[in-house]
Design a protein around this motif. Structure first.
Motif, PDB file in Angstrom:
ATOM      1  N   TYR A  39     135.290  81.113  36.284  1.00 15.16           N
ATOM      2  CA  TYR A  39     136.366  81.119  35.537  1.00 15.16           C
ATOM      3  C   TYR A  39     135.777  81.039  34.012  1.00 15.16           C
ATOM      4  N   ASP A  40     136.609  81.425  33.041  1.00 10.98           N
ATOM      5  CA  ASP A  40     135.877  81.295  31.793  1.00 10.98           C
ATOM      6  C   ASP A  40     136.493  80.033  30.939  1.00 10.98           C
ATOM      7  N   LYS A  41     136.047  79.662  29.832  1.00  8.35           N
ATOM      8  CA  LYS A  41     136.213  78.385  28.990  1.00  8.35           C
ATOM      9  C   LYS A  41     137.868  78.392  28.693  1.00  8.35           C
ATOM     10  N   GLU A  44     139.409  77.108  31.413  1.00 13.13           N
ATOM     11  CA  GLU A  44     139.285  75.730  31.682  1.00 13.13           C
ATOM     12  C   GLU A  44     140.118  74.731  30.867  1.00 13.13           C
ATOM     13  N   SER A  45     140.319  75.306  29.613  1.00 11.85           N
ATOM     14  CA  SER A  45     141.075  74.515  28.615  1.00 11.85           C
ATOM     15  C   SER A  45     142.411  74.537  28.939  1.00 11.85           C
ATOM     16  N   GLY A  47     143.768  73.822  31.934  1.00 10.94           N
ATOM     17  CA  GLY A  47     143.582  72.905  33.286  1.00 10.94           C
ATOM     18  C   GLY A  47     143.797  73.691  34.521  1.00 10.94           C
ATOM     19  N   SER A  49     141.895  75.555  36.067  1.00 11.25           N
ATOM     20  CA  SER A  49     140.675  75.788  36.921  1.00 11.25           C
ATOM     21  C   SER A  49     140.712  74.277  37.838  1.00 11.25           C
ATOM     22  N   LYS A  50     140.983  73.256  36.983  1.00  4.15           N
ATOM     23  CA  LYS A  50     141.027  71.919  37.526  1.00  4.15           C
ATOM     24  C   LYS A  50     141.933  71.834  38.758  1.00  4.15           C
ATOM     25  N   GLU A  65     131.273  74.982  40.730  1.00  3.54           N
ATOM     26  CA  GLU A  65     132.046  75.578  39.663  1.00  3.54           C
ATOM     27  C   GLU A  65     131.101  76.415  38.577  1.00  3.54           C
ATOM     28  N   ASN A  66     131.524  77.449  38.061  1.00  3.07           N
ATOM     29  CA  ASN A  66     131.038  78.157  36.919  1.00  3.07           C
ATOM     30  C   ASN A  66     131.911  78.512  35.825  1.00  3.07           C
ATOM     31  N   ASN A  67     131.779  78.132  34.623  1.00  5.31           N
ATOM     32  CA  ASN A  67     132.552  78.512  33.752  1.00  5.31           C
ATOM     33  C   ASN A  67     132.202  79.318  32.667  1.00  5.31           C
ATOM     34  N   SER A 101     136.754  87.881  34.481  1.00  7.73           N
ATOM     35  CA  SER A 101     136.618  87.102  35.767  1.00  7.73           C
ATOM     36  C   SER A 101     136.411  87.790  36.948  1.00  7.73           C
TER      37      SER A 101
END
Length: 395
Positions: A39-41, A44-45, A47, A49-50, A65-67, A101
């Motif tokens: 995923y990208d940042k 991630e921001s 939530g 991906s969490k 995981e890879n962001n 992605s």
């Protein structure tokens, strides 16, 4: 005219509100042991991906995981993440996000079962199938989850390249409209218009058949019904579902009919300027439809009917295409897409993209040969349309 080709079916698609919660279950059923979540940042921001990571770990799957996903994914990024995936000896991938992605994940999947770097696979080349790959789109537009290809930026030539074949096939797609609810209006609009452009290019492609044209019709109807709602009211879950349906069907159109000149110019523009893909392809659609109107009159009339455009019996195909183009460009402006002048105010400077457009893989399906003079006309006509519309007040 190009020879007919059969429509290729695609892997299982699970489409429902909340379906992303089943990602862990799907991995277990595939006997996955160690998965990479990409995923990208931006994702991630939010939530998201969490949440997805929790579902995977809760199923007992080891997770890496890879962001570091980048927009318009460069070959260097794909190769770097693939090396990490090889070193970790992962057996599966979950792609979370938009087209960047998913395209990155598909290329990494290919490299995990094929030697070398991604630049060795530009085009459609013989290759082994990739690893088990689940795509979970968070935007509704690219349709990458239902295609057998991906678009990568060749950093050496600064051009967009298509990679295609069995190594890029998604194993399963989990389409969850809830994940698109928080997407900002501009991204919602550009990705939505990308779906529309898949349909319009699908209509005029020389690979088009009746089955793919029916898919084009469905995509245009869903887009026309829902684009205003998703841009103006991002929490409209029904409209979000409609647009996600348009996106995945748009991907099927690419698989079955390919695209054509709208995407050729969009890819060329995207390689030369920092522009969202959906915005890039939308810029050129009106002029391209005019350009092919005389050789695709039935398709032009079909599109006009879907857009509910008032057409006179005496209107020529080109006149009908002009009306379609104005409707598309006006709607794009109202939905927040940017004009071509926002990226390059001098038309002559945009002639630099002509060779890229002519050599783009999508140009192979054009129903009318593209010469330099034709490409210049498409660019000049694009400026003419945009400048005329942007001088008019928005109703």
């Amino acid at each position: 005219m190009l020879p007919h080709r059969p429509f290729k079916t695609i892997p299982p698609i699970f489409f429902d509100i909340g379906i992303s919660k089943e990602v862990g279950q799907r991995l277990v059923e595939a006997d996955a042991k160690k998965t990479m979540l990409l995923y990208d940042k931006g994702i991630e921001s939010t939530g998201i991906s969490k949440q997805i990571a929790h579902y995977i770990r809760d199923a007992g799957i080891e997770l890496i995981e890879n962001n570091s996903i980048q927009a318009d994914p460069p070959d260097t990024s794909v190769n770097a993440i693939a090396e990490i995936a090889r070193a970790e000896e992962i057996d599966s991938i979950v792609a979370l996000g938009g087209g960047s992605s998913i395209d990155t994940a598909k290329c990494i999947s290919l490299l995990l079962r094929n030697e070398g770097t991604i630049d060795q696979y530009y085009g459609v080349l013989p290759q082994n199938p990739g690893v088990f790959l689940i795509a979970i789109p968070t935007t509704a537009g690219t349709g990458s989850e239902s295609t057998i290809g991906g678009v990568i930026t060749d950093t050496a030539t600064k051009t967009k390249k298509v990679v295609g074949g069995p190594g890029l096939l998604v194993s399963q797609a989990l389409l969850d409209p809830e994940l698109t609810v928080g997407v900002p209006p501009y991204i919602t609009a550009t990705t939505g218009f990308d779906s529309l452009m898949h349909a319009l290019d699908g209509f005029i492609s020389e690979y088009a058949g009746l089955y793919t044209k029916y898919q084009c019709e469905s995509t245009v109807r869903l887009f026309h019904k829902s684009i205003r709602s998703v841009v103006e009211d991002g929490k409209d879950i029904e409209a979000r579902a409609h647009m996600m349906g348009a996106a995945v069907t748009g991907g099927m159109i690419i698989t079955g009919a390919s695209c054509s000149l709208i995407h050729s110019f969009g890819h060329a523009m995207g390689g030369a300027y920092p522009i969202a893909h959906g915005n890039a392809v939308t810029l050129f659609a009106p002029a391209v439809l005019e350009f092919v109107s005389e050789v695709k009159p039935d398709e032009i009339k079909w599109i006009a009917e879907l857009f509910e455009i008032d057409v006179a019996q005496t209107d020529s195909p080109k006149e009908i295409a002009e009306k379609i183009g104005v409707a598309i460009a006006t709607l794009a402006m109202e939905m927040g897409l940017k004009s071509i002048d926002a990226y390059e105010p001098e038309p002559e400077k945009l002639y630099q993209i002509i060779e890229r457009a002519k050599s783009d893989v999508m140009t192979k399906t054009t129903p009318r040969p593209l010469e330099d003079k034709d490409a210049k006309w498409i660019i000049d006509r694009t400026y003419e349309i945009h400048r005329a519309i942007h001088q008019e007040p928005v109703a």
